[in-house]
Motif scaffolding. Structure first.
Motif, PDB file in Angstrom:
ATOM      1  N   TRP A  91      -6.886  -5.054   1.916  1.00  0.00           N
ATOM      2  CA  TRP A  91      -6.376  -4.272   3.036  1.00  0.00           C
ATOM      3  C   TRP A  91      -7.397  -3.211   3.380  1.00  0.00           C
ATOM      4  O   TRP A  91      -7.849  -2.462   2.512  1.00  0.00           O
ATOM      5  CB  TRP A  91      -5.047  -3.600   2.685  1.00  0.00           C
ATOM      6  CG  TRP A  91      -3.865  -4.498   2.856  1.00  0.00           C
ATOM      7  CD1 TRP A  91      -3.155  -5.104   1.864  1.00  0.00           C
ATOM      8  CD2 TRP A  91      -3.264  -4.893   4.086  1.00  0.00           C
ATOM      9  NE1 TRP A  91      -2.143  -5.859   2.407  1.00  0.00           N
ATOM     10  CE2 TRP A  91      -2.186  -5.744   3.770  1.00  0.00           C
ATOM     11  CE3 TRP A  91      -3.533  -4.612   5.429  1.00  0.00           C
ATOM     12  CZ2 TRP A  91      -1.377  -6.310   4.748  1.00  0.00           C
ATOM     13  CZ3 TRP A  91      -2.723  -5.181   6.396  1.00  0.00           C
ATOM     14  CH2 TRP A  91      -1.654  -6.017   6.059  1.00  0.00           C
ATOM     15  N   VAL A 108       0.848  -1.193   0.000  1.00  0.00           N
ATOM     16  CA  VAL A 108       0.000   0.000   0.000  1.00  0.00           C
ATOM     17  C   VAL A 108       0.885   1.245   0.000  1.00  0.00           C
ATOM     18  O   VAL A 108       0.641   2.203  -0.741  1.00  0.00           O
ATOM     19  CB  VAL A 108      -0.971  -0.006   1.194  1.00  0.00           C
ATOM     20  CG1 VAL A 108      -1.741   1.295   1.275  1.00  0.00           C
ATOM     21  CG2 VAL A 108      -1.915  -1.198   1.106  1.00  0.00           C
ATOM     22  N   LEU A 138      -9.017   3.522  -4.901  1.00  0.00           N
ATOM     23  CA  LEU A 138      -9.042   3.394  -3.451  1.00  0.00           C
ATOM     24  C   LEU A 138     -10.461   3.681  -3.001  1.00  0.00           C
ATOM     25  O   LEU A 138     -11.039   4.700  -3.367  1.00  0.00           O
ATOM     26  CB  LEU A 138      -8.090   4.412  -2.819  1.00  0.00           C
ATOM     27  CG  LEU A 138      -6.637   4.196  -3.219  1.00  0.00           C
ATOM     28  CD1 LEU A 138      -6.159   5.325  -4.088  1.00  0.00           C
ATOM     29  CD2 LEU A 138      -5.801   4.061  -1.993  1.00  0.00           C
ATOM     30  N   TYR A 168       2.212   1.775  -3.389  1.00  0.00           N
ATOM     31  CA  TYR A 168       1.156   2.209  -4.299  1.00  0.00           C
ATOM     32  C   TYR A 168       0.846   3.695  -4.137  1.00  0.00           C
ATOM     33  O   TYR A 168       0.497   4.377  -5.095  1.00  0.00           O
ATOM     34  CB  TYR A 168      -0.114   1.376  -4.063  1.00  0.00           C
ATOM     35  CG  TYR A 168      -1.125   1.511  -5.168  1.00  0.00           C
ATOM     36  CD1 TYR A 168      -0.934   0.860  -6.372  1.00  0.00           C
ATOM     37  CD2 TYR A 168      -2.252   2.301  -5.003  1.00  0.00           C
ATOM     38  CE1 TYR A 168      -1.857   0.991  -7.400  1.00  0.00           C
ATOM     39  CE2 TYR A 168      -3.173   2.433  -6.028  1.00  0.00           C
ATOM     40  CZ  TYR A 168      -2.970   1.771  -7.220  1.00  0.00           C
ATOM     41  OH  TYR A 168      -3.876   1.912  -8.238  1.00  0.00           O
TER      42      TYR A 168
END
Length: 164
Positions: free
Chosen positions: A97, A21, A37, A24
């Motif tokens: 996540w 994450v 997202l 990213y």
């Protein structure tokens, strides 16, 4: 064929943003980052509210805090101003996540980026996975005009880096 076991597996909980994450949301290679997202808040009546952002609208800082820019008159902005809690979800590590965060509005403004800036501190990151299935992607998108979007994303990332 034997039936797959259907058992509950508690999520893995982390106190820091997960490395995939963090990579990213580092503000680089934006055209290759096509997973949206999913932000979630709760409205005044108690209903969940969702919004989607791109990697061009959110940045992770070296401290692990997240900065993001959203429309000033949006329901997401109103919910965050009232409550400050949100979750951000995306697919990595064969699961989803879910990052639980507390956000605050930043005073920062930018003539080049007419959005409201927030900074959020991570409370926890949870990886949800099932033993019998692999999450292969999240919500993805394809830009219609990448050459028109990338300059805006770059301005937004620069403004998020500069925000105080």
């Amino acid at each position: 064929m034997k039936e797959a076991a259907h058992t509950y597996v508690p999520p893995r909980i982390e106190a820091a943003p997960p490395p995939p994450v963090a990579r990213y949301l580092d503000g680089t290679n934006l055209l290759q980052k096509t997973q949206a997202l999913r932000l979630s808040t709760v409205d005044p009546a108690g209903w969940p509210h969702a919004a989607l952002l791109s990697a061009g609208e959110m940045l992770i800082l070296p401290s692990g805090r997240l900065r993001f820019a959203i429309f000033p008159d949006s329901t997401m902005t109103a919910n965050l101003m009232r409550d400050g809690r949100l979750t951000v979800s995306l697919a990595f590590d064969e699961g989803i996540w879910e990052m639980r965060l507390r956000a605050r509005r930043l005073a920062h403004t930018s003539a080049d980026v007419p959005l409201t800036f927030f900074e959020a501190e991570l409370e926890s990151a949870r990886l949800h996975r099932a033993p019998y299935a692999t999450v292969t992607s999240g919500i993805t998108f394809a830009l219609r005009q990448p050459d028109a979007v990338l300059p805006r994303w770059r301005r937004q990332i620069a403004a998020l880096r500069a925000a105080t």
